[in-house]
Design a protein around this motif. Structure first.
Motif, PDB file in Angstrom:
ATOM      1  N   LEU A 202      -5.702   0.116   4.160  1.00 16.23           N
ATOM      2  CA  LEU A 202      -5.444  -0.009   2.721  1.00 16.23           C
ATOM      3  C   LEU A 202      -4.042  -0.561   2.467  1.00 16.23           C
ATOM      4  CD1 LEU A 202      -6.484   0.527  -0.144  1.00 16.23           C
ATOM      5  CD2 LEU A 202      -5.455   2.794   0.014  1.00 16.23           C
TER       6      LEU A 202
ATOM      7  N   LEU B 147      -4.104  -3.935   0.399  1.00 14.68           N
ATOM      8  CA  LEU B 147      -3.742  -3.778  -1.011  1.00 14.68           C
ATOM      9  C   LEU B 147      -2.657  -4.761  -1.474  1.00 14.68           C
ATOM     10  CD1 LEU B 147      -4.316  -2.167  -3.584  1.00 14.68           C
ATOM     11  CD2 LEU B 147      -2.527  -0.570  -2.868  1.00 14.68           C
TER      12      LEU B 147
ATOM     13  N   TRP C 162      -4.238  -8.195  -1.782  1.00 15.99           N
ATOM     14  CA  TRP C 162      -5.148  -8.283  -2.916  1.00 15.99           C
ATOM     15  C   TRP C 162      -4.378  -8.388  -4.227  1.00 15.99           C
ATOM     16  CZ3 TRP C 162      -6.307  -4.704  -6.902  1.00 15.99           C
ATOM     17  CH2 TRP C 162      -7.402  -5.065  -7.694  1.00 15.99           C
TER      18      TRP C 162
END
Length: 154
Positions: free
Chosen positions: A45, A49, A52
Motif C-alpha cells: 500500500l 498509494l 496512484w
C-alpha cells in the motif's frame, strides 16, 4: 515485490490449514502471521498509494490544461472574428504580421453620416444582415454620386 506477494500467498494457504488451527507449518503463532500479512499489505500500500495519488493529480492537471487550452482557442477564434469584422483585410494582415502602427495618409476625404428614420424598428423586423446590406447600398449610391460629381468637376 514479487517475494512479498508469494510470501502472502504462502501465508494464506499455510495459515488457513485446518490441521494447524493455532500454528502454521513454520511453528509461529497465528497472530504473528497476521502481523506478517499486515507488513506485506501495508508495504504494498505504501508503494502503490503515492503512485496512484500522483497519477490522479497529473490526470486532474491534464484535464484542467485541456479545458484552459480549449477556452484559449475559443477566445483566439472570437478575437480573429472580431478583428475580421471591424478591420479591413489589408490592415488586419499588417497587424497580424506584427506591425504596430498602420496609418495611411489621404489628401482628401469625405465623411458621411446617414440617419435612417426609425432604424430601431427596421432592425427589429429584419435580420441584421439585411439591414447592413441596405446601409451599404446607401453608401454605395452616395459614393457613386460623389465620384460622378468629381469627374464632372475636373
Amino acid at each position: 515485490h514479487c517475494g512479498m506477494f508469494f510470501g502472502l500467498v504462502r501465508w494464506v494457504f499455510v495459515s488457513v490449514s485446518p490441521a494447524h488451527p493455532l500454528y502454521t507449518l513454520r511453528g509461529v503463532a497465528w497472530w504473528q502471521d497476521i502481523l506478517m500479512a499486515a507488513n506485506f499489505v501495508l508495504g504494498a500500500l505504501l508503494l502503490v498509494l503515492p503512485l496512484w495519488l500522483s497519477a490522479e493529480a497529473v490526470a486532474q492537471m491534464h484535464a484542467r490544461a485541456r479545458t484552459l487550452l480549449g477556452s484559449a482557442r475559443q477566445h483566439l477564434l472570437l478575437e480573429d472574428q472580431l478583428l475580421a469584422a471591424l478591420v479591413p483585410r489589408a490592415v488586419r494582415s499588417k497587424l497580424l504580421d506584427g506591425e504596430e502602427l498602420v496609418a495611411h495618409v489621404m489628401q482628401e476625404g469625405t465623411c458621411l453620416f446617414v440617419y435612417v428614420n426609425d432604424y430601431t424598428t427596421l432592425s427589429l423586423l429584419h435580420p441584421a444582415e439585411d439591414c447592413i446590406e441596405w446601409i451599404k447600398q446607401i453608401f454605395r449610391i452616395v459614393d457613386a454620386e460623389l465620384s460622378m460629381a468629381r469627374a464632372e468637376g475636373s
